[in-house]
Structures are given as structure tokens and as C-alpha cells.
Design a protein around this motif. Sequence first.
Motif, PDB file in Angstrom:
ATOM      1  N   PHE A 472     -12.429  10.383  -2.511  1.00  0.00           N
ATOM      2  CA  PHE A 472     -11.095  10.252  -3.234  1.00  0.00           C
ATOM      3  C   PHE A 472     -10.241  11.558  -2.742  1.00  0.00           C
ATOM      4  O   PHE A 472      -8.971  11.385  -3.002  1.00  0.00           O
ATOM      5  CB  PHE A 472     -11.520  10.367  -4.745  1.00  0.00           C
ATOM      6  CG  PHE A 472     -12.129   9.245  -5.516  1.00  0.00           C
ATOM      7  CD1 PHE A 472     -12.154   9.162  -6.643  1.00  0.00           C
ATOM      8  CD2 PHE A 472     -11.992   8.029  -4.769  1.00  0.00           C
ATOM      9  CE1 PHE A 472     -12.848   7.944  -7.238  1.00  0.00           C
ATOM     10  CE2 PHE A 472     -12.535   6.775  -5.325  1.00  0.00           C
ATOM     11  CZ  PHE A 472     -12.742   6.683  -6.610  1.00  0.00           C
ATOM     12  N   ALA A 503      -3.180   5.105  -0.729  1.00  0.00           N
ATOM     13  CA  ALA A 503      -2.053   4.437  -1.755  1.00  0.00           C
ATOM     14  C   ALA A 503      -2.008   5.611  -2.816  1.00  0.00           C
ATOM     15  O   ALA A 503      -0.869   5.286  -3.749  1.00  0.00           O
ATOM     16  CB  ALA A 503      -2.985   3.304  -2.342  1.00  0.00           C
ATOM     17  N   ALA A 504      -2.542   6.585  -3.087  1.00  0.00           N
ATOM     18  CA  ALA A 504      -2.368   7.613  -4.155  1.00  0.00           C
ATOM     19  C   ALA A 504      -1.030   8.451  -3.573  1.00  0.00           C
ATOM     20  O   ALA A 504      -0.745   9.527  -4.240  1.00  0.00           O
ATOM     21  CB  ALA A 504      -3.422   8.354  -4.218  1.00  0.00           C
ATOM     22  N   GLY A 505      -0.819   8.460  -2.412  1.00  0.00           N
ATOM     23  CA  GLY A 505       0.460   9.214  -2.064  1.00  0.00           C
ATOM     24  C   GLY A 505       0.011  10.539  -1.723  1.00  0.00           C
ATOM     25  O   GLY A 505      -0.889  11.114  -1.680  1.00  0.00           O
ATOM     26  N   GLU A 535       5.173   5.134   1.504  1.00  0.00           N
ATOM     27  CA  GLU A 535       4.131   4.716   2.488  1.00  0.00           C
ATOM     28  C   GLU A 535       3.449   3.395   2.023  1.00  0.00           C
ATOM     29  O   GLU A 535       3.325   3.074   0.880  1.00  0.00           O
ATOM     30  CB  GLU A 535       2.964   5.604   2.739  1.00  0.00           C
ATOM     31  CG  GLU A 535       2.274   6.023   1.327  1.00  0.00           C
ATOM     32  CD  GLU A 535       2.958   7.227   0.979  1.00  0.00           C
ATOM     33  OE1 GLU A 535       4.166   7.496   1.050  1.00  0.00           O
ATOM     34  OE2 GLU A 535       2.298   8.214   0.304  1.00  0.00           O
ATOM     35  N   PRO A 536       3.242   2.259   3.078  1.00  0.00           N
ATOM     36  CA  PRO A 536       2.595   1.053   2.654  1.00  0.00           C
ATOM     37  C   PRO A 536       1.453   1.348   1.728  1.00  0.00           C
ATOM     38  O   PRO A 536       0.439   2.126   1.965  1.00  0.00           O
ATOM     39  CB  PRO A 536       2.025   0.568   3.902  1.00  0.00           C
ATOM     40  CG  PRO A 536       1.964   1.423   4.903  1.00  0.00           C
ATOM     41  CD  PRO A 536       3.080   2.654   4.504  1.00  0.00           C
ATOM     42  N   GLU A 537       1.400   0.712   0.585  1.00  0.00           N
ATOM     43  CA  GLU A 537       0.193   0.848  -0.419  1.00  0.00           C
ATOM     44  C   GLU A 537      -1.033   0.437   0.341  1.00  0.00           C
ATOM     45  O   GLU A 537      -2.124   0.455  -0.065  1.00  0.00           O
ATOM     46  CB  GLU A 537       0.632   0.318  -1.637  1.00  0.00           C
ATOM     47  CG  GLU A 537       0.413  -0.986  -1.929  1.00  0.00           C
ATOM     48  CD  GLU A 537       0.460  -1.942  -3.117  1.00  0.00           C
ATOM     49  OE1 GLU A 537       1.046  -2.552  -3.350  1.00  0.00           O
ATOM     50  OE2 GLU A 537      -0.209  -0.965  -3.941  1.00  0.00           O
ATOM     51  N   ASN A 538      -0.964  -0.743   1.174  1.00  0.00           N
ATOM     52  CA  ASN A 538      -1.912  -1.290   1.838  1.00  0.00           C
ATOM     53  C   ASN A 538      -2.194  -1.069   3.156  1.00  0.00           C
ATOM     54  O   ASN A 538      -3.216  -1.926   3.642  1.00  0.00           O
ATOM     55  CB  ASN A 538      -1.928  -2.648   1.385  1.00  0.00           C
ATOM     56  CG  ASN A 538      -0.781  -3.466   2.218  1.00  0.00           C
ATOM     57  OD1 ASN A 538      -0.059  -2.731   2.785  1.00  0.00           O
ATOM     58  ND2 ASN A 538      -0.172  -4.610   1.749  1.00  0.00           N
TER      59      ASN A 538
ATOM     60  N   GLY C  61       4.686  -4.606  -2.304  1.00  0.00           N
ATOM     61  CA  GLY C  61       4.713  -3.401  -1.683  1.00  0.00           C
ATOM     62  C   GLY C  61       4.611  -3.018  -0.475  1.00  0.00           C
ATOM     63  O   GLY C  61       3.835  -3.244   0.412  1.00  0.00           O
ATOM     64  N   ASP C 242       2.439   1.745 -10.152  1.00  0.00           N
ATOM     65  CA  ASP C 242       1.226   1.288  -9.751  1.00  0.00           C
ATOM     66  C   ASP C 242       0.455   2.537  -9.092  1.00  0.00           C
ATOM     67  O   ASP C 242      -0.634   2.819  -9.582  1.00  0.00           O
ATOM     68  CB  ASP C 242       1.417   0.324  -8.698  1.00  0.00           C
ATOM     69  CG  ASP C 242      -0.146  -0.383  -8.056  1.00  0.00           C
ATOM     70  OD1 ASP C 242      -0.214  -0.507  -7.060  1.00  0.00           O
ATOM     71  OD2 ASP C 242      -0.893  -0.529  -9.169  1.00  0.00           O
ATOM     72  N   ARG C 243       1.147   3.431  -8.460  1.00  0.00           N
ATOM     73  CA  ARG C 243       0.442   4.409  -7.809  1.00  0.00           C
ATOM     74  C   ARG C 243       0.012   5.447  -9.127  1.00  0.00           C
ATOM     75  O   ARG C 243      -0.985   6.224  -8.776  1.00  0.00           O
ATOM     76  CB  ARG C 243       1.476   5.274  -6.806  1.00  0.00           C
ATOM     77  CG  ARG C 243       0.918   6.215  -5.899  1.00  0.00           C
ATOM     78  CD  ARG C 243       1.880   7.053  -4.926  1.00  0.00           C
ATOM     79  NE  ARG C 243       2.725   5.879  -4.156  1.00  0.00           N
ATOM     80  CZ  ARG C 243       3.922   6.257  -3.874  1.00  0.00           C
ATOM     81  NH1 ARG C 243       4.239   7.416  -4.032  1.00  0.00           N
ATOM     82  NH2 ARG C 243       4.586   5.607  -3.222  1.00  0.00           N
ATOM     83  N   TYR C 246      -3.035   4.330 -10.508  1.00  0.00           N
ATOM     84  CA  TYR C 246      -4.212   4.187  -9.522  1.00  0.00           C
ATOM     85  C   TYR C 246      -4.822   5.634  -9.544  1.00  0.00           C
ATOM     86  O   TYR C 246      -5.895   6.192  -9.636  1.00  0.00           O
ATOM     87  CB  TYR C 246      -3.705   4.084  -8.186  1.00  0.00           C
ATOM     88  CG  TYR C 246      -4.741   3.894  -7.058  1.00  0.00           C
ATOM     89  CD1 TYR C 246      -4.683   4.471  -6.001  1.00  0.00           C
ATOM     90  CD2 TYR C 246      -5.804   3.362  -7.334  1.00  0.00           C
ATOM     91  CE1 TYR C 246      -5.626   4.597  -5.011  1.00  0.00           C
ATOM     92  CE2 TYR C 246      -6.976   3.349  -6.326  1.00  0.00           C
ATOM     93  CZ  TYR C 246      -6.759   3.786  -5.246  1.00  0.00           C
ATOM     94  OH  TYR C 246      -7.727   3.929  -4.440  1.00  0.00           O
ATOM     95  N   ARG C 247      -3.682   6.765  -9.730  1.00  0.00           N
ATOM     96  CA  ARG C 247      -4.261   8.112  -9.480  1.00  0.00           C
ATOM     97  C   ARG C 247      -4.954   8.453 -10.911  1.00  0.00           C
ATOM     98  O   ARG C 247      -6.009   9.340 -10.977  1.00  0.00           O
ATOM     99  CB  ARG C 247      -2.793   9.151  -9.787  1.00  0.00           C
ATOM    100  CG  ARG C 247      -2.514   9.399  -8.224  1.00  0.00           C
ATOM    101  CD  ARG C 247      -1.452  10.767  -8.212  1.00  0.00           C
ATOM    102  NE  ARG C 247      -1.257  10.801  -6.775  1.00  0.00           N
ATOM    103  CZ  ARG C 247       0.023  10.973  -6.549  1.00  0.00           C
ATOM    104  NH1 ARG C 247       1.076  10.587  -7.444  1.00  0.00           N
ATOM    105  NH2 ARG C 247       0.283  11.186  -5.055  1.00  0.00           N
ATOM    106  N   LEU C 250      -8.446   7.162 -10.321  1.00  0.00           N
ATOM    107  CA  LEU C 250      -8.997   8.218  -9.157  1.00  0.00           C
ATOM    108  C   LEU C 250      -9.626   9.343  -9.891  1.00  0.00           C
ATOM    109  O   LEU C 250     -10.485   9.922  -9.450  1.00  0.00           O
ATOM    110  CB  LEU C 250      -7.984   8.579  -8.195  1.00  0.00           C
ATOM    111  CG  LEU C 250      -7.690   7.632  -6.956  1.00  0.00           C
ATOM    112  CD1 LEU C 250      -6.729   8.158  -6.008  1.00  0.00           C
ATOM    113  CD2 LEU C 250      -8.874   7.027  -6.438  1.00  0.00           C
ATOM    114  N   ARG C 298      -8.539  -2.560  -5.110  1.00  0.00           N
ATOM    115  CA  ARG C 298      -7.551  -2.115  -4.407  1.00  0.00           C
ATOM    116  C   ARG C 298      -7.594  -1.793  -2.967  1.00  0.00           C
ATOM    117  O   ARG C 298      -6.533  -1.557  -2.300  1.00  0.00           O
ATOM    118  CB  ARG C 298      -7.057  -0.543  -4.790  1.00  0.00           C
ATOM    119  CG  ARG C 298      -7.004  -0.266  -6.503  1.00  0.00           C
ATOM    120  CD  ARG C 298      -5.538  -0.544  -6.456  1.00  0.00           C
ATOM    121  NE  ARG C 298      -4.682   0.382  -5.890  1.00  0.00           N
ATOM    122  CZ  ARG C 298      -3.361   0.684  -6.249  1.00  0.00           C
ATOM    123  NH1 ARG C 298      -3.042   0.084  -7.387  1.00  0.00           N
ATOM    124  NH2 ARG C 298      -2.617   1.300  -5.359  1.00  0.00           N
ATOM    125  N   GLY C 305      -2.279  -4.616  -6.488  1.00  0.00           N
ATOM    126  CA  GLY C 305      -1.016  -4.968  -7.156  1.00  0.00           C
ATOM    127  C   GLY C 305      -1.586  -5.700  -8.388  1.00  0.00           C
ATOM    128  O   GLY C 305      -2.018  -4.926  -9.264  1.00  0.00           O
TER     129      GLY C 305
END
Lengths: 563, 206, 339
Positions: A472, A503-505, A535-538, C61, C242-243, C246-247, C250, C298, C305
Amino acid sequence: MTAAEEDSTTRPAGVAAGQGRIARLGVGGWLRWSWRQLTSMRTALILLFLLALASVPGSVLPQEGIDPAAVTQYYQSHPALAPVLNRLSLFSVFAAPWFAAIYILLFASLAGCVLPRTIKLVGSARQRPPRAPRNLARLPATASYTTGLTPGSALESAAALLGRRRFRLHAGEGWVSAEKGYLREVGNLLFHLALLALLFSVGLGGIFGYKANRLLIVGQGFANTPTALDVFRPGRLVGPGDLQPFSINLQNFRAQYVTSGPEADQPLTYNAGLSYQAQPGARARHYTLRVNHPLVVDGVSVYLIGHGYAPVVRVTDGTGTVRWDGPVPFIPVDQSTMTSEGVIKVPDAKPSQLGFAGVFLPSAVDVGGTLQSAFPSALNPRLSLIGFSGNLGMNSGQAQSVYQLDTQGLRQLPIAARPLAAGQSLRLPNGLGTVTYLGYQQWISMAITYDPGQLPALVAGFAALAGLILSFLVRRRRVFVRAVAAADGRTEVTVGGLARSDAAGGFESEFAELAQLLRAEQHGTFGTEPQTSGEPENGAREADTAAAGPDRHEVALTGPDGE
Amino acid sequence: MSRLPARTRSALGAAAATSVVAVLAATAVAGCTGGDIGANTPGSSGQSFVSHSYESTFYQVGDRAMAPAVTGSTISGQKLSLASYRGDTIVLNFWGSWCAPCRAEAPALGQLARTMASKDVRFMGVDIRDQADSAAAFMQTFNVRYPSLNDPGDEIALEFHSTVPPAAIPTTLIIDRSGRIAARIFGASSYSELHALISKVIGQPA
Amino acid sequence: MPINTAAADTSNGLLLSTVIIYAIAMLCYAFDFAFAKHRVLAGLNEPAEVAVSELVGAGAGGPTTIVAGKRPPADVTAGKPASRWPTGFWLRLAFLLTCVGVAVHVTAIFTRGIAEDRVPWGNMYEFIAAFTCMAVLVLVAASIWYRAYYMGVFVLVPIVFGLGIDLTVLYTPAGSLVPALQSYWIAIHVTAMIVAIGLFIFGVVVTTLYLIADRSHRRIAAGKPSSVAGILRHLPGPVVLDRLSYRSILFGFPVWTFGVMAGAIWADHAWGRYWGWDPKETWSFITWVVYAMFLHARATAGWRGRRAGWIQIAGFVCLMFNVIGVNLFITGLHSYAGM
């Protein structure tokens, strides 16, 4: 798989020798397809869902392994439904074959995905980043600037800077490629492999370990042999000679309760004083056994899991001979008052076998005409007995519980139920004898556990946690630099970057910082400000098609031949 | 590392994964049904003895373990040891007055003790988790004339731990003339079964 | 063990004050939505038009190009928007009240611990008080770190509701622990669960918003009216939501994993086996599996999504059943912890 079958899987339909038949998959082809399906992410999702769903009845319905009495009760309250549920193994869900099938399939899917990737990772430890794509402007993060250095030295300085930041480098004609974050894959694989190891450890414990229970009255002792255990559940390969030969003596027991306030009757502490020997003939040691403080002897753990009272009773039969003189463990039916029930069997009393069912009240008080226990400590102990005579049913050889009386062959004796205080006796009619209540003792019950898979399971658990956190925290990212000589004699440097599975940036800021540093190193000036698209999330936009081994989740996108 | 063709590599990977999973599955299934992935009861109530279905084992002459030097005191307080019967065939029976199968086989044992005494067969009991009064009462009920060692702390049972441990009550061991354990019975035995087994032990040179 | 009644009463009073402060903060967040002008949340909030086109083009996305020049260069170099503190009177007041409220909340829990002379999570009342506090702490942290001020009202509504029920229906006076709970493991296992639950609560609120926002955006893009478009003006686009969600997971998933493991180690210490399929253990396992499903989703095409969002909500439902439902409806080894 023959060449012909292989051909038929790869050639488009209808091309096979102009026969007009649809191409068929051979057996090998079907196997490969099944394997692909099993190890795909979608299958993993479905199996995870099934695993969660399958666990639900195991928590809602009573389970044999946890509370067999509740299962019996369920049979009584749902007489039509219970046998059906039993046929489906719903009273022992976690030992059921279909539950095993789910998690075995899940682990097969996991292993099939993870092991090849582990082999690949080990083999590719020194793998270099891929070539830089031709058009860096199409990457999610780009920046460009001009500098007075020559293209070659610009690239060299870029490589040096990236190298100092511990990127793995690969240089080519007019470009430099850098990649960082391989530890993410390591963490990911470590996590999944640790799960496999965990399953293995659990199975190991189930094969070579054992669990047992023993109830011990103060003053008694026992040794760890199957004949001495109340409940013995050995693993598959555990035999009676495999038990560690320790012995334990219970010297005293003390239970403290809250005496006043809103929490009266709640237990405060339990202390059991033991002396034990790890082997016959070893030095006797002392230990105070408490809840949360098990005794560990010779690799076996002994836990304090219960306690109660054992009234001391003397039974004299019709001939005047004492046929029973000692404590009888009674089982508490109410933990807050320790009201206990039990049974005394005297199968060798003459002229007639005798049996007694009784209630022990540690702190008996008169509540509206009936006697009840008001407090769990033995402040005013009373024993109340019902007598039976006849045939206890023990001589036929049929196993009986020591805590239950089979009244089928017995006749209840017509004596007035009178709660006995210490020293008082009850005379039985027809010259059958006398029963005297002498006092009480306390008992503890212990769980004895030997699990050789316990420590490996713990290590596997922590390894899984470490792998999880690592995967992670670490992001895998790539940075590319291209330098070409521009028309005005300066060099135009383009920097591009992308983060895979980020995807978490967070990559944008790192990239912007890198771009600034590179520019500053080379005293360049920005033509346009560094641009970052969200950024593309996938990670679907994989500009570097020469990538060696995309992540597993890419495979689902690009088709079965992502390898 | 040399690059094998992609198909071979994926086949190898699949094979590796399958074998690992097979091992795991076997472990898990064996561990599941035999041991305790699914079950446990940290409760305090339960049966008070371990019962076992009938099982008899005869050990060949070369395979016999030496019986431990068992000594102790009888229910009536006298000293007794296995050594005092050395030279005779000994039938050692683990029992308890509270144990129903032990009560079922007691008449057969008592009778056998009488009929086989002439063949230099001596019977001895080991009384488990019992107290003196109920043990004496048992012996009176079933007219058991041979002595029994009192073993409230399972020390005697423990001494057999490394040879032929008693796995249940009742357990009967037949010890031959040279002090080796020749046969073992778990569960209640009948007159004829025990008689046949003792005869077999006597018939062989010790 | 004597209970310090003065401290216990103080704790009760403080917790009541906490609810009131949170309720007022909630109102201030709502006022901020109503009265503050539409603000660009320092780079996080794409103007509505851009948000729509981004989704029309690329499904769940795709890349959004923030045209260079709309942001000052300083922003880009630093990689961060200009200010991480709230702007506007109502938002500032709301955030201040939230911070004050969480400080009072922490003090309430602390004084309860003083009163009982032990770690203050031994029954349902204390447990709920603790994890609601954690959820608000996560809100404060996310607000500062990720500029998630817009989450204020949405997180506080369930918190106020939950604390209200906790104080009225589930209240238990201060007391001591049964022997089975007297172990230092309570500080490890239960604390980890509290942290994870706070994170999961935050995550599910964000995910719910994400699903609503996503649906609304798609309806608008298709030309249909959307009733929630007004509120959505104050929120960043679905991708950002969404991000953020997700965080949360995480962070929360490893903590939950650790909590389950710590529980197993403690169970082994206390009961002689590290896993016995006790209902509470089983449901914590189910919760873990469903959140693992979320993480797998994910990473799977077609499942990111919205589908992943729904899986997360399912995971939260399992979590709530695990934390509350099992205690209420099923008996097992965990029920001594009492209601």
C-alpha cells in the motif's frame, strides 16, 4: 496438445483447411482456459464473495463444535427443519466439505496467480525499465524545457539525478528511462504467499496438535494421558503416546467477586494455585493460573476456563457401609449466583443402587418461601437432594455422562426435599441408607492445547501484514526523459511520467518536483509549465507497450495473452 | 536466466501452483476433519471419561516393549508392584467404578482370574480417578478377588506413556512371563475374547 | 475497584456536550453550503462543465487535463493548492466547532477512563463513543490533509445520530472489567478495531456521496434532471471522492487486519485457541473478506468505480453487524462484553 489442436486455437474460424467447420478447443485448450478462468481476478472476486456468504450461516445457526447443547435445542424447536440443515452440514459449517471446497478453490486461484509472478519476480530482479515512448506528451504527466547543454550531457545529468533518487535506469539513443517502486510487487506477493503459509500452518496444527479439557477439584492432580482427560480431540496423526507427559496438582483456588454496587456478583479475579511437573520425576514448580495467564509446560498451553463447586457427600448404604465419601463436581447453571446442579451415582450400594440429583446454593437465602442463591461466593452453602434407587444402567456397559442421571430404571424416593447444611444428613426410606452433606470443595476446568502450527501461523500473519503495508505504501512509477537538439541551438528536453496502479494519487507532486529539479540542474527554462492530467484511476492508458509483464489487473484488460 | 518460451513458462508456473495447492489442500482437509479448524469447546461441562470402540492388538515376540516397573499402593493401602509377579503372565486392567464399560466386563475378568490362576496367570487392576470407598464397593459387587493399584493422579498410566499407553478406559494389557507387553485391548472385552488372547500369549515362548 | 463517581459524571456531561457541539457544527456546515458562494476548492473542484465532459468521454474516470494557466505556477511546482485551511465564515466556524467537539469528545473518553481506572472500552456504550470519536478525528485529518471540508455535514449526521442513541439507549454506568477482559490486550486489539472502524465509517460516507455524485453526473450528461445537482456543486467531482474513499480503506484495511490478528493472539491467551469461529470472530472475518473484495475490485477492469463502491457499502454493513448486531442478536464468547 498436438500441433493440430494448437493451430485450431489460434487460427480464426473457417480458415482450417477450408472445411467450413468452427475451430475446436482440444482438451489441453480447455484446461488452459479453465486455468485462466480460475486464476483471473473476477473468479477471485466471486470466490471471496462465496467465502463471506458461506460463513454467514456458521455464525447465525448454532454450531456443533462450539455449542452442541444449542444444536440439540434447535432440533427441539425446529423438528422439521433441523434434519434438512444437518444434511447440508449447516450445523458444522466450517468443517463442511463445501466450505473447504470454496477456500481450497480460492487458494488455488491465489496460488495460480501469485506463484508464477513470484518466479517471474525472482527471475527479473535485475530487469531494466522499458524503453521511453516516442511521444512523451501523451503521458499523464509531462513537462518540457530548454537548456543550453548538449542533448547527450542533458541526458547524462538527468540520469545522474534520477539515479541519486534511486530510480533504476535504462538509457538509449536520445532517451533515459527510470523506474522505481518494485517493492510494491514484493509486498503484494509477500502478502498473498503469507496467506498460503497461514492456511498451511492451520492445517499443520490440525494434524499434529490436540485439544483437551479436564476438570480438577482442589486437592486432586492429573497427568496428561488420554485416560485422564474429560474431552480429548486429537489431530489426525496424534496417538496416545504423543502427549507430553506433564502432571498438574491443584492446590488451591480463590474467586473474588464484586460485593456491592451496580456490579455486584460480577467476578473480579480467579486464581488457581498449581504445582506441576514437566516430566515424571522432574522438579515440581508452582504457578498461579489465571484467566489470560495460561501455564505453558513442555510446549503445551493450559488455560483456566471455568470453575465451580463440588459438594462433599458421604453415602452410607443399607448395610451400613460407606459407599461414597468425597467431592462431586456440580455444574453452575447461573454464573451470577453460581447455583449449581449435579448428580451422585452410587452403583455399588446394597441392597439397591442409589442415585441423587441435587442443587447446590452457595449463598442460600429464603426468597418468598423458596431457597435461592444470592451471591456467587459460598457464604451460606446449602445442598438440596432428590434420591433415587433401582438400576442406574451402568452395568450394561453403555457409556453415560457423569453429570446426568438416566432415570429410566430408577424410582424416586419419597423423601421431603430439605436443603442440607454442612453436617446434616438425609435418611433414606426402606432402610436404603443415609446421605450426609459434609461441606464443599471448589473445582476448576482447564483447556489443554497443543498446536505446533501456532507459531508459524503467527509469523505468517505478521508477514501478511508487512506485505500488505508495503504494497500500500510503495507506488510503482516511471519517468522518461528525451532530449533533442532544437532549431535555435539549444536542447529541448521533454520529461514524461506515469504511475502504475496509483489510484490513490500522490504521483503528481513527486513528478512536478522532479521536473523542477531537472530543470534547475540544467539551468533550463520552462517553455510551458509542467502539466499533470488527473492520473488514470485504472492505469488503462499504458503508453509503454514494450512493458515486460504488466500487472495482473492489466491482463483482464488486454486479454488472455498478457504474459 | 535464460528465457524459456512463454508457453513453457506458464505451464511451469501452473504446475508449480497446482502442486503447492495439492499439498495445501491435503493438509487442510486432513487438518480439518481430524483436528480442530472447525471445532473447539472451551466450556466446563462434558463427559467425564473417554470411551473407545473395541480394539485388540497382539504384539509378536520380537516386537514387545518392556513393561515399566510399576509400583504403588492398593486400595486397601498395601504396597504392590508388577515385579512381585515376575515369572507369571500378568493381565493388567485399567478401570474405574464410575466407568460403565468397566462394570460390564468386570464379571468376565473376575471369572477369568479364577479359572486361569492355575496356568500362572495373575490379574492386577489399576483404579483410575476413583476413591477408596466406591472402589471397594465395586470389588465387592463383582467379587473381584485380585488386588488393584490406586492411581488417582494417573502416575501409573503415565509410566506406560512411552511403551503402550492406555488410550481409554477400560484398557487391558497382557504382560508375558519375561515382563514384556504382549497384547493390548481397548474397550470392554468379553470372557471368550480375553481368554483366547491370554491363551495365545501363554502358548508362545516368552 | 472503586469507581470515581465525580469523574464518571464529568465524562457523561462532556459526552452530552460533545453531541451538542457536533450538532451545531453540522448546522454550520449546512449553512456554509447554503450561503457561501460557489468556490473552487483550491484546485480540487473542477468547474461543473469540465467534470461532466471528463465523464462523458472516458467512462469511470479518465484523464482530465487541467489546462495550464488556470492555476498559478506556484501551485503546480509545489503540487499543492494554495491553502489547506478553510475559507468562509460558516466553514471556518463549522471546522472550529468540529475541532472543539472532538477535543471535548476525547476528554469525555479520557475522564471515563480515569473514573474506571482502566482503558475505557469495556462495553458497547464506551466502544461506540470511542469509534465515533475516531471517525470525527479522521474527518478532521482528511479536512486538513486532503482539504475534505466538504465532508463535514455528511460525516457528522450519522455521528450525531449514533452518539445520541449511544447516550440514551445504550448508556452503561462506569464499572470494572470481568476477568476475561483484564489484559493489556484490550489496549491493543480493541484500540486497533476502533481506529479501523473510524476509518471505515469515513470511507463509507465518502463512497455513498461518490455513488450519488456519479449517478447525478451521468444523468446530467445524458440531459436528464438531477435533484442533487445543487449540493454537488459544493463537492469535488466523483473521481476525487472515489479516490478519497479508497484512501480511507487503504489506511483502514491493514489496521483491521492487525486488529483481527491481535484478537486472535488474545483469544489464544484467554481461551486456548486462536480461532474458534465464534460469531464475532466469524463476522470480523466476513468483514475482512468483503473489504478484500473491494480492494480486488479496484484492480479489476469493469469493477472499479461504482461496483467497488457498492462492495464497500456491503463491507460496512457487515462491519456494523459485526460490531453491534452480533452483540444484540447472537450469543457467543464475546457477549460478556455486555451491552
